[in-house]
Design a protein around this motif. Structure first.
Motif, PDB file in Angstrom:
ATOM      1  N   UNK A   1      -9.032  -5.639  -2.367  1.00 35.98           N
ATOM      2  CA  UNK A   1      -9.727  -4.620  -3.158  1.00 35.98           C
ATOM      3  C   UNK A   1      -8.831  -3.385  -3.205  1.00 35.98           C
ATOM      4  N   UNK A   2      -8.202  -3.193  -4.355  1.00 36.67           N
ATOM      5  CA  UNK A   2      -7.295  -2.056  -4.522  1.00 36.67           C
ATOM      6  C   UNK A   2      -8.130  -0.859  -4.968  1.00 36.67           C
ATOM      7  N   UNK A   3      -8.048   0.237  -4.214  1.00 31.66           N
ATOM      8  CA  UNK A   3      -8.888   1.400  -4.521  1.00 31.66           C
ATOM      9  C   UNK A   3      -8.095   2.434  -5.309  1.00 31.66           C
TER      10      UNK A   3
ATOM     11  N   UNK B   1       0.848  -1.203   0.000  1.00 34.55           N
ATOM     12  CA  UNK B   1       0.000   0.000   0.000  1.00 34.55           C
ATOM     13  C   UNK B   1       0.884   1.254   0.000  1.00 34.55           C
ATOM     14  N   UNK B   2       1.948   1.205   0.781  1.00 37.90           N
ATOM     15  CA  UNK B   2       2.887   2.335   0.809  1.00 37.90           C
ATOM     16  C   UNK B   2       3.644   2.414  -0.513  1.00 37.90           C
ATOM     17  N   UNK B   3       4.131   1.236  -0.945  1.00 40.21           N
ATOM     18  CA  UNK B   3       4.937   1.196  -2.165  1.00 40.21           C
ATOM     19  C   UNK B   3       4.193   1.779  -3.378  1.00 40.21           C
TER      20      UNK B   3
ATOM     21  N   UNK C   1      -1.512   3.366  -2.728  1.00 40.84           N
ATOM     22  CA  UNK C   1      -2.940   3.126  -2.939  1.00 40.84           C
ATOM     23  C   UNK C   1      -3.466   2.329  -1.747  1.00 40.84           C
ATOM     24  N   UNK C   2      -4.725   2.547  -1.414  1.00 43.78           N
ATOM     25  CA  UNK C   2      -5.309   1.774  -0.313  1.00 43.78           C
ATOM     26  C   UNK C   2      -5.804   0.414  -0.807  1.00 43.78           C
ATOM     27  N   UNK C   3      -5.791  -0.545   0.103  1.00 48.50           N
ATOM     28  CA  UNK C   3      -6.262  -1.891  -0.246  1.00 48.50           C
ATOM     29  C   UNK C   3      -6.997  -2.498   0.949  1.00 48.50           C
TER      30      UNK C   3
END
Lengths: 498, 498
Positions: free
Chosen positions: A394-396, A373-375, A378-380
């Motif tokens: 679920x990648x947002x 998520x940091x890399x 994006x939030x997941x």
């Protein structure tokens, strides 16, 4: 080695759309053929809207004979055919071919026979999953596989994708609930696979067909195994303040010899996303919750719930709540089943992955996803069939940002390749379709992909059925440039590798 | 239609035994090659001694690399290869080819890895079935499939035949207990099928491989799923004074939503044959007895046994007896598992059939078999996996009488064809092998047989692996002259048939 070259899969499409439509109108009534762009447009994608393509024509046959005629015509004209159920698939498997025909099976929607004593139903491919359970409910039976799309998705599509659902840990995937399939090859051959007996003579072609994503033939009839409705079902919601503890609880439940009717995990991102939408009563403070269902006779459920609670306590659950009524049980599941729409409320777009991993690697992989998520910035949210080790991250992202789209795709690919690395697979129940065709190069060796292509040609020598999906050509793998990293967790160091 | 002609399956065997042995000795140590008739003779048949043939050579490789070299050599010389485990198969599947090499896998008998937490074991193909359960017993685990030959038969052979056993109703066949197979094709390709996850991407080639009877490749490693040992198991022996009642009881147990750990039926001929030999305590006055096992946690077993008893009483059981101790439980099973040797005591020879039928047809088929006893003037005892609908009629005859042999074969064929007629299959767990190859013509249509052959060629284009078995050529079917009678019980009258 029987190397397959791309040449072997190429075709000369020598006919134009007009000619195809003319030929189709010779074998189908006019109302079964859609040829204007505005009529075909609704069929341009399935549930994975990343990939779109408008076909030369959409046909909506009403009988098995018409399906056979469509296939024979397309074979003769050398035109690709993509079959489609309700189009709820999540991997682009039903995306049309731009130079091909989209074969919609929605009109074949009859339940042909229910035999309650034998606990079987014979249905056409366009029958909706939930419609089967509704039709057999008066006999105390139901059809066990319950993908989240069950209100809309069809049995034909379930067969193509070998669909699962929250209850497949105990009741199996589609393949475990299908006894027979009647299908037609591109050459018009009508073939029945499987039988009413537990096993069939000869190599098990039913298992190869179920989950073959429309590559081998078109389903015209399915004989389903029905399951008696349990007298009682109860769900435990167990809270954990550490994702690793929750993951360990999953392994410990299975190690205790318990096969829950469902065993799902949602992390904090997921519960906090779902709770305002569904008001399921989730513990939104927990790092992760498990939903663990017991079903069966009343005494059995009481006993099994007690054993499940004991395991959760031993592993360090911070809170346990058991559904007190059928409505509360359904509410617990409603939160889980509405996680995808809930993601749609908090993010402009989301990308649902479907990797599967050995249960023991759950904690490790979840931590790695957090780091990603940091890399990828994006939030997941993680919502998944924990008992099966089947992840649905679920990648947002926002599709208005080209950069976010690219990062979301890379994030997804990184998750899938990690799944392969720990000994898992790139798809649990959503299929390869268009979406994961590159990851097939990572999952399988050249010799293994060759065998898939060989089986494909045994049914479809001209590779006209759902071409350019599921099994990548070697040229595509060379272009993708990622290595096959087979069998991560098991040390085969003492064997030569090729 | 891709018609397969016999020509496509023919080969020119241009090498003699001496040349084959010379080539084999270049790649194997001398002690791994048997070429003298007296050394090869013990391999001339498997458990079905009706069919015998001495191969050109027997090879007993000790490593995967040696297996690969053998296959590549045979491919180059165009020589058939038949793989063999312990030779306990009952359908002639491991019978050698007279112009071929017999590839014995007995020396690859190492258990390579046990992972108790993940409940898996990685084994070589020559490991005995029971040896797996013995090795993992200290972890409270066992390997569930338990063919009657489990003390001798190998995991590689179990994979080839998709073996079952008395507990497969609840715990599944071999395919349900195998996660991965590593195998080598005749072209020397090393291929891994399946994964540690519940489903694999792409068409399910693991399911096609398991049960393919040595036609597709040679197993070199198998990853098995292990099962936690239940805390308790108890068996109910239920007596019935009518075979139809006993058959109905089987259906009613399943309809009540109970999946017994085992559900076996023996008719009076069988119990009277077994009891003097084993002294299992069977009710030899009953027309048929059922053995119905419950296993699990202590409270679960108590509850399930009570529910089973209630069903049996409702259907009219004349006597019920529940095992009071583990030793009594094992004794109840010992009778069932020794039915074949018991037949050997009362008859010079017996012929064990293996048809499978829908459970609902049990009564009808058993009555028909009784009528056939008069028709063929031979006795037949019935011992079978009732829960699976898997019949094992034991036809008793004397091989010294040519006429009795013929009548026994005709009796067997008549039973199998009746199985197909009621919607069942010609083999449940023993495989097609040599024995039932003619009945494959009855079970499947020409187009269906074509698909089997297509899959065969995807793995073995030269048809060198276990040739002339399992899938009949069209010429053979034409010669056998019996009609395909597909799908007896289900009315598909509204669909065109081809």
């Amino acid at each position: 080695m029987n190397a397959i070259t791309d040449e072997g899969l190429m075709r000369a499409v020598g006919v134009d759309a007009e000619q195809v439509v003319t030929e189709l109108l010779k074998i189908l009534p006019a109302h079964c053929v859609l040829s204007r762009k505005e009529d075909s447009r609704p069929y341009e994608c399935d549930g994975l809207s990343l990939y779109r393509s408008v076909p030369m024509a959409v046909v909506l046959p009403e009988t098995e004979k018409q399906i056979q005629d469509v296939l024979l015509t397309c074979r003769r004209l050398n035109v690709p055919v993509v079959a489609r159920g309700a189009g709820t698939g999540l991997s682009g498997g039903a995306m049309p071919h731009a130079q091909g025909v989209l074969l919609g099976l929605a009109k074949l929607n009859k339940i042909k026979r229910i035999d309650a004593a034998a606990a079987i139903a014979v249905v056409e491919p366009g029958v909706r999953n939930l419609a089967v359970s509704e039709a057999v409910a008066p006999y105390g039976l139901y059809y066990a596989p319950d993908p989240s799309s069950q209100i809309a998705c069809t049995i034909g599509g379930n067969v193509a994708e070998n669909s699962g659902g929250v209850h497949c840990l105990k009741y199996g995937l589609t393949i475990h609930n299908v006894l027979k399939v009647r299908m037609i090859t591109i050459d018009g051959d009508i073939v029945e696979l499987g039988s009413l007996a537990p096993d069939s003579p000869g190599p098990d072609l039913l298992s190869v067909f179920v989950g073959s994503e429309g590559m081998l033939g078109v389903v015209t009839e399915v004989t389903l195994k029905l399951t008696p409705k349990p007298a009682l079902a109860r769900v435990i919601m167990a809270s954990f303040d550490d994702v690793e503890d929750a993951s360990r609880a999953v392994s410990e439940i299975i190690a205790a010899g318990i096969i829950p009717a469902g065993l799902e995990m949602m992390d904090k991102q997921a519960t906090q996303m779902v709770e305002p939408f569904v008001k399921a009563g989730y513990d939104t403070e927990a790092a992760a919750i498990l939903l663990c269902e017991s079903d069966g006779a009343v005494e059995e459920v009481a006993d099994e719930v007690a054993r499940m609670e004991a395991v959760f306590q031993r592993v360090g659950a911070t809170k346990l709540q058991v559904s007190e009524s059928e409505s509360q049980r359904l509410l617990f599941w409603a939160g889980r089943k509405n996680a995808f729409p809930a993601a749609g409320r908090v993010s402009p777009d989301y990308y649902c992955m479907d990797g599967t991993i050995p249960r023991r690697s759950l904690g490790q992989v979840l931590n790695a996803i957090t780091a990603m998520e940091t890399q990828f910035n994006l939030r997941c949210a993680n919502v998944f069939h924990a008992g099966d080790g089947n992840l649905h991250p679920l990648i947002m992202f926002d599709s208005n940002s080209a950069d976010e789209v690219l990062r979301a795709e890379d994030f997804g690919a990184a998750i899938l390749e990690l799944c392969v690395e720990v000994g898992g697979t790139i798809t649990g129940e959503h299929g390869v379709g268009m979406e994961k065709i590159n990851q097939m190069c990572v999952q399988f060796s050249r010799d293994e992909l060759d065998k898939f292509l060989g089986v494909k040609r045994a049914f479809d020598p001209a590779t006209l059925l759902n071409p350019e999906k599921v099994v990548p050509t070697l040229a595509r793998c060379a272009e993708y440039g990622k290595m096959h990293v087979h069998g991560g967790v098991l040390p085969f160091a003492n064997l030569p590798r090729f």
